[in-house]
Write a protein that holds these residues in place. Structure first.
Motif, PDB file in Angstrom:
ATOM      1  N   SER A   6       0.681  -1.341   0.071  1.00 51.97           N
ATOM      2  CA  SER A   6       0.102  -0.060  -0.108  1.00 51.97           C
ATOM      3  C   SER A   6       0.876   1.343  -0.177  1.00 51.97           C
ATOM      4  O   SER A   6       1.922   1.344   0.640  1.00 51.97           O
ATOM      5  N   LEU A   7       0.326   2.404  -0.789  1.00 51.00           N
ATOM      6  CA  LEU A   7       1.154   3.431  -0.855  1.00 51.00           C
ATOM      7  C   LEU A   7       0.741   4.553   0.305  1.00 51.00           C
ATOM      8  O   LEU A   7      -0.485   4.404   0.523  1.00 51.00           O
ATOM      9  N   PRO A   8       1.776   5.177   0.638  1.00 57.25           N
ATOM     10  CA  PRO A   8       1.214   6.238   1.779  1.00 57.25           C
ATOM     11  C   PRO A   8       0.455   7.265   1.140  1.00 57.25           C
ATOM     12  O   PRO A   8       0.463   7.715  -0.120  1.00 57.25           O
ATOM     13  N   ASP A   9      -0.386   8.068   1.879  1.00 59.41           N
ATOM     14  CA  ASP A   9      -0.879   9.271   1.400  1.00 59.41           C
ATOM     15  C   ASP A   9      -0.115  10.570   1.796  1.00 59.41           C
ATOM     16  O   ASP A   9       1.029  10.216   2.249  1.00 59.41           O
ATOM     17  N   GLN A  95       0.145   9.108  -8.600  1.00 59.18           N
ATOM     18  CA  GLN A  95      -0.353   7.688  -8.563  1.00 59.18           C
ATOM     19  C   GLN A  95       0.654   6.758  -8.273  1.00 59.18           C
ATOM     20  O   GLN A  95       0.289   5.408  -7.744  1.00 59.18           O
ATOM     21  N   GLU A  96       2.038   6.954  -8.535  1.00 62.63           N
ATOM     22  CA  GLU A  96       3.169   5.870  -8.443  1.00 62.63           C
ATOM     23  C   GLU A  96       3.567   5.991  -6.862  1.00 62.63           C
ATOM     24  O   GLU A  96       3.748   4.980  -6.337  1.00 62.63           O
ATOM     25  N   LYS A  97       3.490   7.317  -6.357  1.00 70.29           N
ATOM     26  CA  LYS A  97       4.097   7.315  -5.245  1.00 70.29           C
ATOM     27  C   LYS A  97       3.021   7.616  -3.916  1.00 70.29           C
ATOM     28  O   LYS A  97       3.241   7.234  -2.646  1.00 70.29           O
ATOM     29  N   PHE A  98       1.777   7.742  -4.068  1.00 70.71           N
ATOM     30  CA  PHE A  98       0.802   8.014  -2.975  1.00 70.71           C
ATOM     31  C   PHE A  98      -0.589   7.365  -3.503  1.00 70.71           C
ATOM     32  O   PHE A  98      -0.878   7.128  -4.648  1.00 70.71           O
TER      33      PHE A  98
END
Length: 120
Positions: A6-9, A95-98
């Protein structure tokens, strides 16, 4: 069985810096945007990046550092195809990071800024 990462917000100043720095790194290597970053913009990068950090911090974290209109003269001078490409780069970076409510808010803000600038 594969596990999903899961990516961070976008929740911290560090996240804001990651967003801006990653997007500008991509832009500086982009066939369409790189010449704009070097020549047309003729930007004082430390000051410009600070303005961007301040803008996104205000938009997503509720800080009040951003002074309205700091980014408008530069961005309104961009050709529409460059602005559209910049929108793609920034959206893909989010989209890639968060992932999460602030990431969604950031993508909505990018779309709003682009439509306002392209329609201006």
């Amino acid at each position: 069985m594969a596990t999903l990462t899961s990516l961070p917000d976008l929740r911290t100043e560090g996240d804001i810096m990651t967003l801006v720095d990653t997007a500008f790194s991509k832009a500086k290597n982009d066939e369409l945007l790189a010449p704009v970053c070097r020549a047309v913009a003729q930007v004082h990068w430390p000051r410009h990046l600070t303005s961007l950090y301040d803008y996104w911090s205000s938009a997503l974290l509720g800080t009040t550092r951003y002074q309205e209109g700091q980014l408008i003269p530069l961005h309104s001078a961009l050709p529409s195809k460059c602005l559209q490409r910049w929108t793609e780069v920034l959206t893909s970076t989010v989209q890639e990071k968060f992932s999460g409510s602030n990431a969604d808010k950031a993508m909505h803000q990018v779309a709003t800024l682009a439509s306002n600038s392209i329609g201006a």
